[in-house]
Structure formats: structure tokens, C-alpha cells
Design a protein around this motif. Structure first.
Motif, PDB file in Angstrom:
ATOM      1  N   GLU A  65      46.976  44.246  43.539  1.00  0.00           N
ATOM      2  CA  GLU A  65      47.682  45.411  44.046  1.00  0.00           C
ATOM      3  C   GLU A  65      49.078  45.436  43.438  1.00  0.00           C
ATOM      4  O   GLU A  65      49.831  44.476  43.572  1.00  0.00           O
ATOM      5  N   LEU A  66      49.399  46.544  42.774  1.00  0.00           N
ATOM      6  CA  LEU A  66      50.703  46.719  42.137  1.00  0.00           C
ATOM      7  C   LEU A  66      51.469  47.835  42.831  1.00  0.00           C
ATOM      8  O   LEU A  66      50.891  48.878  43.136  1.00  0.00           O
ATOM      9  N   GLU A  67      52.765  47.611  43.039  1.00  0.00           N
ATOM     10  CA  GLU A  67      53.619  48.639  43.613  1.00  0.00           C
ATOM     11  C   GLU A  67      54.089  49.570  42.496  1.00  0.00           C
ATOM     12  O   GLU A  67      54.832  49.154  41.613  1.00  0.00           O
ATOM     13  N   LEU A  68      53.625  50.823  42.550  1.00  0.00           N
ATOM     14  CA  LEU A  68      53.982  51.816  41.538  1.00  0.00           C
ATOM     15  C   LEU A  68      54.363  53.138  42.196  1.00  0.00           C
ATOM     16  O   LEU A  68      53.749  54.181  41.925  1.00  0.00           O
ATOM     17  N   PRO A  69      55.392  53.143  43.062  1.00  0.00           N
ATOM     18  CA  PRO A  69      55.755  54.402  43.722  1.00  0.00           C
ATOM     19  C   PRO A  69      56.244  55.437  42.721  1.00  0.00           C
ATOM     20  O   PRO A  69      57.018  55.127  41.819  1.00  0.00           O
ATOM     21  N   GLY A  70      55.741  56.637  42.864  1.00  0.00           N
ATOM     22  CA  GLY A  70      56.159  57.741  41.998  1.00  0.00           C
ATOM     23  C   GLY A  70      55.432  57.826  40.675  1.00  0.00           C
ATOM     24  O   GLY A  70      55.679  58.741  39.890  1.00  0.00           O
ATOM     25  N   VAL A  71      54.522  56.895  40.396  1.00  0.00           N
ATOM     26  CA  VAL A  71      53.800  56.900  39.125  1.00  0.00           C
ATOM     27  C   VAL A  71      52.535  57.746  39.272  1.00  0.00           C
ATOM     28  O   VAL A  71      51.772  57.592  40.226  1.00  0.00           O
ATOM     29  N   VAL A 119      34.874  37.120  34.583  1.00  0.00           N
ATOM     30  CA  VAL A 119      34.822  38.396  35.292  1.00  0.00           C
ATOM     31  C   VAL A 119      33.803  39.326  34.643  1.00  0.00           C
ATOM     32  O   VAL A 119      33.407  39.130  33.505  1.00  0.00           O
ATOM     33  N   ASN A 120      33.419  40.337  35.397  1.00  0.00           N
ATOM     34  CA  ASN A 120      32.529  41.382  34.911  1.00  0.00           C
ATOM     35  C   ASN A 120      33.406  42.591  34.549  1.00  0.00           C
ATOM     36  O   ASN A 120      33.667  43.451  35.381  1.00  0.00           O
ATOM     37  N   ALA A 121      33.867  42.640  33.309  1.00  0.00           N
ATOM     38  CA  ALA A 121      34.816  43.665  32.875  1.00  0.00           C
ATOM     39  C   ALA A 121      34.235  45.079  32.944  1.00  0.00           C
ATOM     40  O   ALA A 121      34.982  46.048  33.065  1.00  0.00           O
ATOM     41  N   GLU A 122      32.921  45.203  32.899  1.00  0.00           N
ATOM     42  CA  GLU A 122      32.290  46.527  32.933  1.00  0.00           C
ATOM     43  C   GLU A 122      32.346  47.168  34.317  1.00  0.00           C
ATOM     44  O   GLU A 122      32.179  48.378  34.447  1.00  0.00           O
ATOM     45  N   GLN A 123      32.566  46.382  35.354  1.00  0.00           N
ATOM     46  CA  GLN A 123      32.527  46.894  36.725  1.00  0.00           C
ATOM     47  C   GLN A 123      33.913  46.990  37.384  1.00  0.00           C
ATOM     48  O   GLN A 123      34.012  47.148  38.591  1.00  0.00           O
ATOM     49  N   VAL A 124      34.978  46.890  36.598  1.00  0.00           N
ATOM     50  CA  VAL A 124      36.337  46.971  37.152  1.00  0.00           C
ATOM     51  C   VAL A 124      36.569  48.378  37.704  1.00  0.00           C
ATOM     52  O   VAL A 124      36.183  49.364  37.076  1.00  0.00           O
ATOM     53  N   SER A 125      37.199  48.446  38.875  1.00  0.00           N
ATOM     54  CA  SER A 125      37.523  49.751  39.461  1.00  0.00           C
ATOM     55  C   SER A 125      38.991  49.758  39.893  1.00  0.00           C
ATOM     56  O   SER A 125      39.581  48.706  40.139  1.00  0.00           O
ATOM     57  N   ALA A 126      39.563  50.962  39.970  1.00  0.00           N
ATOM     58  CA  ALA A 126      40.974  51.087  40.340  1.00  0.00           C
ATOM     59  C   ALA A 126      41.181  52.333  41.187  1.00  0.00           C
ATOM     60  O   ALA A 126      40.489  53.341  41.019  1.00  0.00           O
ATOM     61  N   ASN A 127      42.156  52.236  42.098  1.00  0.00           N
ATOM     62  CA  ASN A 127      42.496  53.357  42.961  1.00  0.00           C
ATOM     63  C   ASN A 127      44.010  53.370  43.152  1.00  0.00           C
ATOM     64  O   ASN A 127      44.604  52.342  43.473  1.00  0.00           O
ATOM     65  N   LEU A 128      44.643  54.528  42.933  1.00  0.00           N
ATOM     66  CA  LEU A 128      46.079  54.687  43.134  1.00  0.00           C
ATOM     67  C   LEU A 128      46.287  55.562  44.361  1.00  0.00           C
ATOM     68  O   LEU A 128      45.888  56.727  44.371  1.00  0.00           O
ATOM     69  N   SER A 129      46.876  54.977  45.403  1.00  0.00           N
ATOM     70  CA  SER A 129      47.086  55.702  46.646  1.00  0.00           C
ATOM     71  C   SER A 129      48.390  55.250  47.288  1.00  0.00           C
ATOM     72  O   SER A 129      48.642  54.051  47.424  1.00  0.00           O
ATOM     73  N   GLU A 130      49.216  56.211  47.676  1.00  0.00           N
ATOM     74  CA  GLU A 130      50.483  55.961  48.364  1.00  0.00           C
ATOM     75  C   GLU A 130      51.371  54.965  47.607  1.00  0.00           C
ATOM     76  O   GLU A 130      51.995  54.094  48.202  1.00  0.00           O
ATOM     77  N   GLY A 131      51.387  55.074  46.286  1.00  0.00           N
ATOM     78  CA  GLY A 131      52.260  54.248  45.475  1.00  0.00           C
ATOM     79  C   GLY A 131      51.763  52.842  45.211  1.00  0.00           C
ATOM     80  O   GLY A 131      52.487  52.022  44.656  1.00  0.00           O
ATOM     81  N   VAL A 132      50.530  52.536  45.599  1.00  0.00           N
ATOM     82  CA  VAL A 132      49.945  51.212  45.354  1.00  0.00           C
ATOM     83  C   VAL A 132      48.694  51.383  44.498  1.00  0.00           C
ATOM     84  O   VAL A 132      47.778  52.112  44.863  1.00  0.00           O
ATOM     85  N   ALA A 134      45.488  49.685  43.369  1.00  0.00           N
ATOM     86  CA  ALA A 134      44.581  48.599  43.753  1.00  0.00           C
ATOM     87  C   ALA A 134      43.476  48.501  42.709  1.00  0.00           C
ATOM     88  O   ALA A 134      42.756  49.472  42.473  1.00  0.00           O
ATOM     89  N   ILE A 135      43.375  47.332  42.075  1.00  0.00           N
ATOM     90  CA  ILE A 135      42.366  47.096  41.043  1.00  0.00           C
ATOM     91  C   ILE A 135      41.433  46.011  41.536  1.00  0.00           C
ATOM     92  O   ILE A 135      41.882  44.930  41.939  1.00  0.00           O
TER      93      ILE A 135
END
Length: 153
Positions: A65-71, A119-132, A134-135
Motif C-alpha cells: 500500500e502506497l500513499e499517493l494523495p492527489g495522484v 511471485v505470479n507476475a501475471e496475476q498482479v492487481s492494483a486499486n487506487l482509492s482515497e489516495g492509497v 493497493a497492489i
């Protein structure tokens, strides 16, 4: 340090954030080193910054989880190179009149982490919500824990 106005008309309260202070010192030291070796001032100022992040491990994946507010999600790139996760992007500066003071980061950012297992690089997922951001990086089948049944009497 951050100053917070007291609503009772009293003194301002000064809040000390050591992690931010160290980050600022690190940035300034980088600029000074750049000046010492003849790097132009503009180049020292465009180095990417590193967002704050948490890395957690579950039985079947790693969660970053990365803090990316405003991105904006269109300004973020996520890549996997073997078991290294690389997140790059840019926080675009918004023009709102004449800037008098800036304490928030803008510009290019980069975050790198080497995950400790396959790791299984083909199944990586990401979601950007409320400035966070999550990968979720699933572990390879060989890296997942396996329960062993006990045989016999």
C-alpha cells in the motif's frame, strides 16, 4: 515542523514529524551533493521522491500500500521485474494562483521493493482509492505454504 493555529487565540502548537524532517534532510543532502559534483540545480530538483508505503505478507500474496494523495491513476505505472515491484508516476502540480508556500510533494515519484519469494507476475492487481494505491502480488504456487497431513495411528 508544522505549525497549527490555536483556536483560543493562544500560542501556535508546533508538531514535529521526524520522518518528514529526515526526508527533507535527505533531499537537501542530495541537492548539496549534486552541487558539489557540478550537477545543475534544476537536475537536483527533478529527482523522483519516494512515497510512504507498507508491505504485508499473507499466506498467498504480498500486499503493498502506497500513499499517493492527489495522484491520478493515469499518471501511475506499475511493473514487475522478476520479484521486484517498481511503481513510478507523477503528481501533477495544479495551478491555483501564485504559490506562496509548498510543503506537499509534486512531480515524479518512484517506489521499488524486492519481494522475498517467488511471485505470479501475471496475476498482479492494483486499486487506487482515497489516495492509497493497493497492489496485490500473488505468490507463486511453489512459494505458498502447504499443509502436511500426519499419517498413522
Amino acid at each position: 515542523m508544522t505549525q497549527v493555529a490555536n483556536r483560543n487565540g493562544g500560542r501556535n502548537i508546533v508538531v514535529f514529524d521526524p520522518s518528514q524532517e529526515f526526508e527533507d534532510i535527505y533531499d537537501r543532502m542530495g541537492q548539496l551533493m549534486g552541487f558539489a559534483v557540478g550537477e545543475p540545480a534544476a537536475a537536483a530538483l527533478v529527482r523522483p521522491w519516494t512515497p510512504l508505503a507498507d508491505v504485508a505478507e499473507t499466506d498467498d500474496s504480498y500486499v503493498i500500500e502506497l500513499e499517493l494523495p492527489g495522484v491520478d491513476k493515469d499518471h501511475v505505472d506499475i511493473q514487475m521485474n522478476d520479484n521486484e515491484l517498481i511503481v513510478t508516476g507523477e503528481l501533477v502540480q495544479k495551478e491555483r494562483g501564485r504559490l506562496r508556500r509548498r510543503t506537499r510533494r509534486v512531480g515524479r515519484f518512484e517506489y521499488r521493493v524486492v519481494l522475498p519469494g517467488d511471485v505470479n507476475a501475471e496475476q498482479v492487481s492494483a486499486n487506487l482509492s482515497e489516495g492509497v494505491l493497493a497492489i496485490t502480488v500473488p505468490k507463486a504456487a511453489a512459494a505458498k505454504p502447504r499443509h502436511v497431513e500426519i499419517q498413522g495411528g
